[in-house]
Design an enzyme around this catalytic site. Structure first.
Site, PDB file in Angstrom:
ATOM      1  N   HIS A 264      -8.865 -10.397 -15.661  1.00  0.00           N
ATOM      2  CA  HIS A 264      -8.307 -11.546 -15.320  1.00  0.00           C
ATOM      3  C   HIS A 264      -9.198 -12.588 -14.751  1.00  0.00           C
ATOM      4  O   HIS A 264      -9.798 -13.617 -15.074  1.00  0.00           O
ATOM      5  CB  HIS A 264      -6.757 -11.727 -14.660  1.00  0.00           C
ATOM      6  CG  HIS A 264      -6.368 -12.857 -14.125  1.00  0.00           C
ATOM      7  ND1 HIS A 264      -5.418 -13.539 -14.772  1.00  0.00           N
ATOM      8  CD2 HIS A 264      -6.637 -13.830 -13.116  1.00  0.00           C
ATOM      9  CE1 HIS A 264      -5.038 -14.834 -14.423  1.00  0.00           C
ATOM     10  NE2 HIS A 264      -5.682 -14.786 -13.175  1.00  0.00           N
ATOM     11  N   GLU A 265      -9.708 -12.058 -13.379  1.00  0.00           N
ATOM     12  CA  GLU A 265     -10.697 -12.653 -12.528  1.00  0.00           C
ATOM     13  C   GLU A 265     -11.983 -12.767 -13.438  1.00  0.00           C
ATOM     14  O   GLU A 265     -12.888 -13.640 -13.321  1.00  0.00           O
ATOM     15  CB  GLU A 265     -10.878 -12.023 -11.193  1.00  0.00           C
ATOM     16  CG  GLU A 265      -9.658 -11.906 -10.368  1.00  0.00           C
ATOM     17  CD  GLU A 265      -9.169 -13.087 -10.082  1.00  0.00           C
ATOM     18  OE1 GLU A 265      -9.708 -14.210 -10.143  1.00  0.00           O
ATOM     19  OE2 GLU A 265      -7.800 -13.100 -10.060  1.00  0.00           O
ATOM     20  N   HIS A 268     -11.936 -15.876 -15.672  1.00  0.00           N
ATOM     21  CA  HIS A 268     -12.349 -16.952 -14.603  1.00  0.00           C
ATOM     22  C   HIS A 268     -13.915 -17.122 -14.348  1.00  0.00           C
ATOM     23  O   HIS A 268     -14.427 -18.265 -14.567  1.00  0.00           O
ATOM     24  CB  HIS A 268     -11.708 -16.878 -13.458  1.00  0.00           C
ATOM     25  CG  HIS A 268     -10.198 -17.096 -13.300  1.00  0.00           C
ATOM     26  ND1 HIS A 268      -9.583 -18.296 -13.714  1.00  0.00           N
ATOM     27  CD2 HIS A 268      -9.184 -16.531 -12.735  1.00  0.00           C
ATOM     28  CE1 HIS A 268      -8.245 -18.325 -13.580  1.00  0.00           C
ATOM     29  NE2 HIS A 268      -7.937 -17.241 -12.794  1.00  0.00           N
ATOM     30  N   GLU A 294      -7.103 -20.940 -16.092  1.00  0.00           N
ATOM     31  CA  GLU A 294      -5.893 -19.798 -16.204  1.00  0.00           C
ATOM     32  C   GLU A 294      -5.998 -19.422 -17.742  1.00  0.00           C
ATOM     33  O   GLU A 294      -5.732 -18.254 -18.004  1.00  0.00           O
ATOM     34  CB  GLU A 294      -4.445 -20.342 -15.798  1.00  0.00           C
ATOM     35  CG  GLU A 294      -3.853 -19.182 -15.216  1.00  0.00           C
ATOM     36  CD  GLU A 294      -4.228 -18.361 -14.323  1.00  0.00           C
ATOM     37  OE1 GLU A 294      -3.849 -17.015 -14.142  1.00  0.00           O
ATOM     38  OE2 GLU A 294      -5.056 -18.880 -13.547  1.00  0.00           O
TER      39      GLU A 294
HETATM   40 ZN    ZN Z   1      -5.877 -16.751 -12.258  1.00  0.00          ZN
END
Ligand code: ZN
Length: 499
Positions: A264-265, A268, A294
């Site tokens: 997830h990170e 980003h 996101e």
């Molecule tokens: Zn996030």
């Protein structure tokens, strides 16, 4: 003064804002990662001082003059148009709201965050209630200064998702809610839930770190221009595209928590590492909105990390670190990570029910801002929505209305970005599939073309285009929630053995 000369002057001004923001970013990162308890108060003072300097810089007289000058030019370059749009937005927000009200709000929210943490621990809603009321009153007051066109909530949404409106979200979320409730019912009535018992075990933190490093490398995270550290809650921060940092935490009973946080990170972080060098000094060298940011994290966490092809390729790497999983098959992992189970806590929710948690918060926030519910009624309204949409009811405040930190921090209007991220991601995936065989690439462990596609279409543009412009450019149509519903239905029917 000629056009180019004036542009250089404006870019110099924007660069100063970037540099100060960068310094504040490092101090914030350090606060989350390194600062000992005794240093927190001192650090807060430094950051408070720098916020004041930032305020002065953004509202400086020359900023108003630059905006007026840019408005008189016949701007055609998308970068110049984006510069004006972003500059105007942050300037107006700060000059329209009286400075003393800003200061009062910031004092209130720092106090409210401490009270919220304590009231959640004690399961005491009455303790937090007066703060919640004051925060919502402030938000309404701010909307009063800033103005609104159709719905007061639009003004709050716009801070995190430019151009998004309540009218669009009512339709999109309403539709999504009905279709997801239907899908959830189908899975419950006709589906066979995966068995996740094989995941029980002990997973040492250092092995998790090594595994997460492997998956980040596979994604294309550049360790020469980024690093991974430890913090209480995982997050990503960027100091230029050459220094993008992510954090994680490690639960030794459940490695998938840190694993999916890394993906997830990492999503980003790829966005931030891929932003064009030319955008520095324009105020546009950042993700365009919370929702688009996101979409990149969810794309990697869910569309890649919870796909069949990915696990076929990657499972042997997991077994190398964790031999206790050697008797399981890639197929078992694929199914296990796609288990759907309505639960009370948003941050632990699966892909399907996650959206419902967001829709509930969206409906509550909109009602608060439009004076349709009071803080007295709120916990009961919250519980009823959980019962109605997810078939479960919180037994206490801590796992109900007190679970999230956002309201205590004054972040009203933020939640929808989380769900929008999923919707954008599915729409991007659909467009990507027209250009390449994504599932085949995943089976081969070749994520490079996927990363390159996202870099060219989304990442490198930073904040040049608004989210709606970007989605239309990349996919040829406006936001359409059907792609997410179709993606989820197809995957979950396979996982739950429904034909
Ligand atoms: Zn996030």
């Amino acid at each position: 003064m000629g056009f180019e000369e004036k542009m250089q002057e404006i870019k110099g001004y924007l660069r100063r804002i970037e540099l100060l923001g960068n310094a504040m970013g490092v101090l914030n990162w350090d606060l989350e990662v390194n600062v000992p308890p005794g240093g927190v108060k001192g650090r807060a003072e430094v950051l408070g001082y720098l916020s004041g300097e930032m305020y002065k810089l953004i509202t400086a007289p020359e900023a108003g003059e630059y905006i007026a000058w840019l408005e008189q030019q016949n701007l055609t370059d998308p970068v110049h148009k984006g510069m004006l749009r972003e500059m105007k937005k942050s300037y107006e927000r700060l000059v329209k709201i009286p400075a003393d009200r800003f200061v009062a709000f910031s004092r209130l929210t720092s106090e409210a965050q401490a009270v919220w943490a304590e009231s959640r621990r004690r399961n005491d809603y009455e303790m937090f209630k007066p703060y919640l009321k004051q925060i919502m009153d402030f938000e309404k007051e701010f909307v009063g200064y800033l103005g609104y066109k159709q719905n007061k909530y639009d003004t709050l949404l716009d801070q995190y998702e430019p151009d998004m409106t309540t009218a669009v979200l009512d339709k999109v979320f309403g539709d999504l809610r009905d279709k997801l409730v239907e899908l959830l019912t189908e899975l419950r009535e006709r589906g066979k839930a995966p068995n996740n018992d094989f995941l029980k075990g002990h997973y040492p933190a250092d092995k998790q770190k090594a595994l997460n490093r492997e998956v980040l490398k596979l994604m294309g995270f550049d360790f020469n221009r980024g690093r991974v550290d430890i913090s209480a809650h995982p997050f990503t921060t960027s100091f230029f595209n050459g220094d993008v940092r992510i954090t994680n935490r490690y639960d030794e009973e459940y490695f998938l928590s840190s694993f999916f946080s890394a993906m997830h990170e990492g999503g980003h972080a790829l966005y931030e590492q891929d932003i064009s060098d030319e955008l520095y000094g324009t105020g546009l060298a950042t993700g365009v909105s919370m929702g688009i940011h996101e979409s990149q994290s969810r794309f990697y966490e869910n569309m890649i990390g919870r796909s069949k092809g990915f696990w076929e390729y990657f499972f042997p790497t997991v077994v190398k670190e964790f031999p206790n999983l050697s008797s399981a098959r890639p197929e078992d992992m694929y199914k296990a990570v796609n288990t759907v189970e309505p639960s009370l806590i948003r941050t632990e929710a699966d892909e399907l029910t996650y959206a419902m948690h967001i829709i509930i918060r969206y409906e509550m926030e909109k009602a608060f801002i439009n004076d349709e519910i009071t803080v007295d009624e709120a916990p009961e309204v919250w519980n009823e929505k959980y019962e109605k949409y997810l078939g479960i009811r919180p037994k206490d405040y801590s796992s109900g209305i007190l679970q999230d930190t956002h309201w205590s921090g004054g972040m009203v209007g933020y939640f929808p970005s989380y769900a929008l991220g999923n919707l954008y991601a599915a729409q991007f995936l659909n467009a990507m599939k027209k250009d390449m065989d994504v599932e085949e690439l995943l089976r081969e462990g070749n994520l490079e073309p996927i990363h390159q596609w996202l870099k060219d279409k989304v990442h490198k543009h930073g904040a040049v285009y608004t989210p709606s412009e970007l989605v239309e450019m990349v996919t040829g149509e406006p936001l359409n929630p059907q792609y997410f519903v179709d993606y989820l239905a197809a995957k979950l029917r396979t996982v739950y053995n429904i034909d």
